[in-house]
Design a protein around this motif. Structure first.
Motif, mmCIF file in Angstrom:
data_model
loop_
_atom_site.group_PDB
_atom_site.id
_atom_site.type_symbol
_atom_site.label_atom_id
_atom_site.label_comp_id
_atom_site.label_asym_id
_atom_site.label_seq_id
_atom_site.Cartn_x
_atom_site.Cartn_y
_atom_site.Cartn_z
ATOM 1 N N HIS A 271 0.819 -1.212 0.000
ATOM 2 C CA HIS A 271 0.000 0.000 0.000
ATOM 3 C C HIS A 271 0.853 1.261 0.000
ATOM 4 C CE1 HIS A 271 0.152 -0.189 4.614
ATOM 5 N NE2 HIS A 271 0.521 1.057 4.385
ATOM 6 N N ILE B 232 0.698 5.592 1.017
ATOM 7 C CA ILE B 232 -0.004 6.775 1.539
ATOM 8 C C ILE B 232 0.351 7.936 0.625
ATOM 9 C CG2 ILE B 232 -0.099 8.472 3.404
ATOM 10 C CD1 ILE B 232 -0.566 6.416 5.338
ATOM 11 N N TYR C 122 -9.234 5.974 11.411
ATOM 12 C CA TYR C 122 -8.652 6.447 12.673
ATOM 13 C C TYR C 122 -9.172 7.844 12.980
ATOM 14 C CZ TYR C 122 -4.862 2.895 12.746
ATOM 15 O OH TYR C 122 -4.136 1.737 12.787
ATOM 16 N N PHE D 206 -8.602 4.882 4.472
ATOM 17 C CA PHE D 206 -7.910 3.674 4.013
ATOM 18 C C PHE D 206 -8.846 2.942 3.057
ATOM 19 C CE2 PHE D 206 -6.049 4.933 7.946
ATOM 20 C CZ PHE D 206 -4.714 4.587 7.880
ATOM 21 N N HIS E 32 -5.590 -2.466 3.152
ATOM 22 C CA HIS E 32 -5.683 -1.229 2.363
ATOM 23 C C HIS E 32 -4.575 -1.220 1.321
ATOM 24 C CE1 HIS E 32 -3.232 -0.137 5.928
ATOM 25 N NE2 HIS E 32 -2.631 0.778 5.196
ATOM 26 N N LEU F 186 -3.643 12.365 5.939
ATOM 27 C CA LEU F 186 -2.862 12.560 7.171
ATOM 28 C C LEU F 186 -2.326 13.987 7.263
ATOM 29 C CD1 LEU F 186 -0.931 9.233 7.813
ATOM 30 C CD2 LEU F 186 -2.419 10.453 9.396
ATOM 31 N N HIS G 75 4.700 6.884 2.184
ATOM 32 C CA HIS G 75 5.365 5.593 2.283
ATOM 33 C C HIS G 75 4.755 4.548 1.371
ATOM 34 C CE1 HIS G 75 2.313 4.894 5.602
ATOM 35 N NE2 HIS G 75 2.284 3.682 5.077
ATOM 36 N N HIS H 7 -0.406 -2.156 13.862
ATOM 37 C CA HIS H 7 -1.514 -1.261 13.510
ATOM 38 C C HIS H 7 -2.851 -1.841 13.945
ATOM 39 C CE1 HIS H 7 0.621 1.750 11.316
ATOM 40 N NE2 HIS H 7 1.077 0.925 10.408
ATOM 41 N N ASN I 100 -5.702 -1.271 12.295
ATOM 42 C CA ASN I 100 -6.580 -1.639 11.177
ATOM 43 C C ASN I 100 -6.133 -2.930 10.480
ATOM 44 O OD1 ASN I 100 -4.384 -0.360 9.944
ATOM 45 N ND2 ASN I 100 -5.633 0.992 8.669
ATOM 46 N N ASP I 101 -4.912 -2.960 9.957
ATOM 47 C CA ASP I 101 -4.503 -4.204 9.278
ATOM 48 C C ASP I 101 -3.820 -5.189 10.232
ATOM 49 O OD1 ASP I 101 -1.944 -3.151 9.529
ATOM 50 O OD2 ASP I 101 -1.656 -2.827 7.386
ATOM 51 N N TYR J 147 8.863 1.667 10.088
ATOM 52 C CA TYR J 147 9.021 2.576 8.946
ATOM 53 C C TYR J 147 10.443 3.117 8.944
ATOM 54 C CZ TYR J 147 3.832 3.101 9.143
ATOM 55 O OH TYR J 147 2.475 2.915 9.173
ATOM 56 N N GLU K 46 7.619 1.126 4.616
ATOM 57 C CA GLU K 46 7.055 0.443 5.784
ATOM 58 C C GLU K 46 7.212 -1.059 5.548
ATOM 59 O OE1 GLU K 46 2.826 1.078 6.419
ATOM 60 O OE2 GLU K 46 2.840 0.011 8.332
ATOM 61 N N MET L 266 5.546 11.455 9.520
ATOM 62 C CA MET L 266 4.899 10.384 10.288
ATOM 63 C C MET L 266 5.002 10.667 11.787
ATOM 64 S SD MET L 266 3.202 7.762 9.437
ATOM 65 C CE MET L 266 2.376 7.688 7.882
ATOM 66 N N ILE M 100 3.111 11.223 14.051
ATOM 67 C CA ILE M 100 1.704 11.190 14.455
ATOM 68 C C ILE M 100 1.550 10.263 15.657
ATOM 69 C CG2 ILE M 100 0.655 11.811 12.257
ATOM 70 C CD1 ILE M 100 0.358 8.789 11.701
ATOM 71 N N LEU N 255 0.302 7.454 17.283
ATOM 72 C CA LEU N 255 -0.422 6.207 17.019
ATOM 73 C C LEU N 255 -0.611 5.389 18.289
ATOM 74 C CD1 LEU N 255 1.062 5.185 13.553
ATOM 75 C CD2 LEU N 255 -1.341 5.548 14.063
#
Ligand code: MBD
Ligand code: FE
Length: 299
Positions: free
Chosen positions: A149, A151, A175, A189, A197, A203, A212, A244, A246-247, A253, A263, A294, A296, A298
């Motif tokens: 994937h 971003i 998120y 996503f 995704h 973001l 990434h 993560h 979600n996945d 990274y 990633e 990045m 961020i 999490l």
């Protein structure tokens, strides 16, 4: 109904081909193929002729991304769908298709201006076993889940979501991340196959088209080996190992030679087809090297 089936290939503009040759092979384990053109290298991750083309070019950014459709009928139907939606595209010439090692392609741009291609019929070199650039325990997880994937930069997140929906992807906000400045980041996503995704965005502002590329190993030990190599070479790690929400992939990274992130991942679950959102990751993913877009929260 024509829908894309996978994120099939990427073109990257890179200013330092030699550094990329070493990084792709010795850090990630990809197979580097040099066909002598001088201005490009091919990266293999499976039996396809290539999954990534590195083009010698100063911009150090995404050059194009290729979305696959199943065959010629879907390729024709996709053109009708794009025309009906008023989205401009050009049909690649035979020379352009041959350059990408596909039977046919369209060239267009997504709402963020990211060069986008829709193709069918990749060249698959079944006679040429995948030969990793460094020893590997397993393989890259591709197959029907595609390359991984990305971003992407999107100034208009809603427009981007509509565009990727038209291509056949599904998804939404996954998120709500509370930023130090009081804002709430709400990244989207989207998926088109079992990969949870294939594209994400929203973001915030980005310097480059791409933040990434995520790809996945089939074997946890390959992620561990990659992590050891990255640490040994003192390559910048922007997000530490973590899982993560979600996945549910275990990933970290690190910087690539173009100054954006790859990633590295293992163990992602499949897309569930039912929308959910999260407020943090399961564990890890702490911020380390700053300045890669990045930073961020999490966790
Ligand atoms: C991802 O792959 C990702 O890059 C981020 C930021 C959040 C969840 C999954
Ligand atoms: Fe990611």
């Amino acid at each position: 109904m024509s829908v894309v089936t996978e994120l099939g290939y990427l073109g990257l503009s890179v200013s330092d081909l030699a550094a990329w040759r070493a990084y792709a092979a010795e850090v990630a384990g990809m197979e580097v193929v040099d066909e002598g053109e001088g201005d490009r290298l091919y990266l293999r991750m499976d039996l396809w002729h290539h999954r990534i083309v590195l083009h010698a070019d100063a911009s150090d950014d995404l050059a194009y991304m290729g979305w696959r459709v199943a065959g010629p009928q879907e390729f024709a139907a996709m053109q009708e769908k794009l025309s009906a939606a008023g989205i401009p595209f050009t049909v690649g010439s035979e020379t352009e298709a041959r350059e990408r090692r596909v039977l046919g392609l369209l060239k267009l741009a997504d709402p963020g201006g990211n060069p986008t291609e829709i193709f069918f019929g990749p060249q698959v070199d079944t006679h040429k076993p995948f030969h990793p650039g460094r020893p590997m325990f397993g393989k890259f997880l591709t197959g029907s889940q595609g390359i991984g994937h990305c971003i992407l930069r999107q100034d208009d997140v809603e427009a981007a979501a509509r565009f990727y929906e038209l291509l056949g992807l599904r998804g939404s906000v996954e998120y709500h991340l509370h930023l130090p400045n009081g804002m709430v980041a709400q990244p989207y996503f989207m998926h088109c196959n079992d990969r949870q995704h294939s594209v994400a965005f929203g973001l915030g502002p980005m310097e480059k088209r791409i933040n990434h590329l995520m790809f996945e190993y089939t074997d946890l030990d390959d992620l561990g080996m990659a992590h050891d190599i990255v640490r040994g070479k003192k390559i910048d790690v922007a997000l530490q190992l973590g899982k993560h929400a979600n996945d549910q992939a275990l990933t970290f990274y690190c910087a690539n030679p173009s100054g954006w992130l790859w990633e590295f991942g293992w163990g992602a679950r499949h897309s569930t087809g039912q929308q959910e959102y999260y407020t943090r990751d399961i564990f890890g993913h702490g911020n380390e090297a700053a300045g890669y877009g990045m930073d961020i929260p999490l966790l």
